[in-house]
Scaffold this motif. Structure first.
Motif, PDB file in Angstrom:
ATOM      1  N   PHE A  20      -3.971  -2.819  -3.418  1.00 24.73           N
ATOM      2  CA  PHE A  20      -5.176  -2.917  -2.602  1.00 24.73           C
ATOM      3  C   PHE A  20      -6.017  -4.152  -2.939  1.00 24.73           C
ATOM      4  O   PHE A  20      -7.041  -4.389  -2.309  1.00 24.73           O
ATOM      5  CB  PHE A  20      -6.002  -1.635  -2.726  1.00 24.73           C
ATOM      6  CG  PHE A  20      -5.380  -0.476  -1.999  1.00 24.73           C
ATOM      7  CD1 PHE A  20      -5.768  -0.178  -0.705  1.00 24.73           C
ATOM      8  CD2 PHE A  20      -4.385   0.295  -2.588  1.00 24.73           C
ATOM      9  CE1 PHE A  20      -5.188   0.877  -0.012  1.00 24.73           C
ATOM     10  CE2 PHE A  20      -3.807   1.349  -1.912  1.00 24.73           C
ATOM     11  CZ  PHE A  20      -4.211   1.645  -0.614  1.00 24.73           C
ATOM     12  N   ARG A  54      -7.355   1.812   3.703  1.00 22.07           N
ATOM     13  CA  ARG A  54      -8.510   2.164   2.864  1.00 22.07           C
ATOM     14  C   ARG A  54      -9.655   2.770   3.684  1.00 22.07           C
ATOM     15  O   ARG A  54     -10.223   3.802   3.324  1.00 22.07           O
ATOM     16  CB  ARG A  54      -8.989   0.910   2.143  1.00 22.07           C
ATOM     17  CG  ARG A  54     -10.157   1.128   1.182  1.00 22.07           C
ATOM     18  CD  ARG A  54     -10.702  -0.212   0.711  1.00 22.07           C
ATOM     19  NE  ARG A  54     -11.187  -0.993   1.838  1.00 22.07           N
ATOM     20  CZ  ARG A  54     -10.964  -2.315   1.981  1.00 22.07           C
ATOM     21  NH1 ARG A  54     -10.269  -2.980   1.074  1.00 22.07           N
ATOM     22  NH2 ARG A  54     -11.435  -2.952   3.035  1.00 22.07           N
ATOM     23  N   THR A  76      -6.642   5.462  -0.949  1.00 23.41           N
ATOM     24  CA  THR A  76      -6.502   4.443  -1.977  1.00 23.41           C
ATOM     25  C   THR A  76      -5.737   5.070  -3.143  1.00 23.41           C
ATOM     26  O   THR A  76      -5.780   6.282  -3.341  1.00 23.41           O
ATOM     27  CB  THR A  76      -7.859   3.925  -2.488  1.00 23.41           C
ATOM     28  OG1 THR A  76      -8.634   5.034  -2.960  1.00 23.41           O
ATOM     29  CG2 THR A  76      -8.614   3.197  -1.394  1.00 23.41           C
ATOM     30  N   THR A 104       0.792  -1.239   0.000  1.00 23.41           N
ATOM     31  CA  THR A 104       0.000   0.000   0.000  1.00 23.41           C
ATOM     32  C   THR A 104       0.822   1.286   0.000  1.00 23.41           C
ATOM     33  O   THR A 104       0.267   2.360  -0.230  1.00 23.41           O
ATOM     34  CB  THR A 104      -0.913   0.047   1.238  1.00 23.41           C
ATOM     35  OG1 THR A 104      -0.098   0.097   2.428  1.00 23.41           O
ATOM     36  CG2 THR A 104      -1.831  -1.171   1.300  1.00 23.41           C
TER      37      THR A 104
END
Length: 259
Positions: A105, A81, A87, A70
């Motif tokens: 993700f 998230r 995101t 991430t």
């Protein structure tokens, strides 16, 4: 925005510096999330690094199912998230280990350390903006190291010369971050991070390098600089962390006077 821009510039310089390093076997793959996951990391610094902090929580380096996926320190996907509200499209490392693919993700594995860490902050503060008002989480080293088997190799297990070169770059970056954020506390998440924080603050800088730790100390009127503390690492590899980790760490932070 000046503070977040300074942090972004420091992270870009760190990424460029560590990209020039070479590592010998048993390390076969090196992932730099500040490169392929830069979009997410930049958003993290823009959104949550836009003011000075009382506390820096310092991690060791990216985990294979956290920041490696991430771009966010301890970046368990659901926490990033849903709680941090970040995101972004994640690219792929230049040389990817097929046993440790970067799915961003879309990765279905959970980083337990990140789940525990961000879960503690969410339980105590409720919302991310409330936590980040005085706190931030960063990693000491931005690189993830893997062996051919996919096994994670931590920075302390690198060859001595590799450690020396890497730590010099990471120490300088940490001092720069301290100068930007002016923290009262640096809390090492585990023993390694606490030791590296103490080493980075105490080391003498060449004249051409701005000693950010000293600058921060002067601003606080504190010749000793930020105070370094330590909490139990949330990794399941640490047996003590598998039973009421959040309660234990809360007690540690209260005893230190951080919380």
């Amino acid at each position: 925005m000046t503070i977040s821009k300074e942090l972004i510039g420091a992270a870009q310089a760190l990424s460029a510096s560590v990209d020039r390093l070479k590592f010998a076997p048993p390390v076969t793959h090196v992932y730099n999330p500040l490169d392929y996951a830069w979009r997410a990391h930049e958003r993290y610094l823009q959104r949550y690094g836009n003011r000075r902090k009382r506390v820096i929580f310092l991690g060791m380096n990216p985990g294979p199912f956290g920041m490696a996926q991430t771009g966010i320190p301890f970046g368990q996907i659901a926490a990033v998230r849903d709680w941090l509200g970040i995101t972004a499209k994640i690219e792929r490392p230049r040389e990817e280990n097929p046993k440790r693919p970067v799915l961003g993700f879309d990765c279905h594995r959970s980083e337990i350390s990140g789940e525990r860490l961000w879960g503690l902050f969410a339980a105590r503060f409720g919302t991310a903006p409330k936590f980040f008002r005085e706190h931030i989480v960063i990693n000491y080293c931005p690189l993830a190291f893997m062996e051919e088997s996919g096994r994670n190799r931590t920075p302390d297990k690198l060859l001595p010369r590799e450690r020396e070169q890497l730590f010099a770059i990471c120490d300088e970056h940490l001092r720069e971050v301290i100068g930007i954020l002016e923290p009262r506390w640096i809390i090492g998440i585990g023993d390694f991070a606490a030791k590296r924080a103490r080493a980075a603050i105490n080391v003498s800088c060449p004249p051409r390098t701005r000693d950010a730790a000293a600058v921060a100390s002067l601003r606080h009127g504190n010749k000793a600089g930020p105070t370094v503390g330590q909490i139990l690492h949330p990794s399941p590899a640490c047996p003590a962390s598998n039973n009421n980790w959040g309660s234990k760490v809360t007690a540690q932070l209260q005893q230190l006077g951080v919380w």
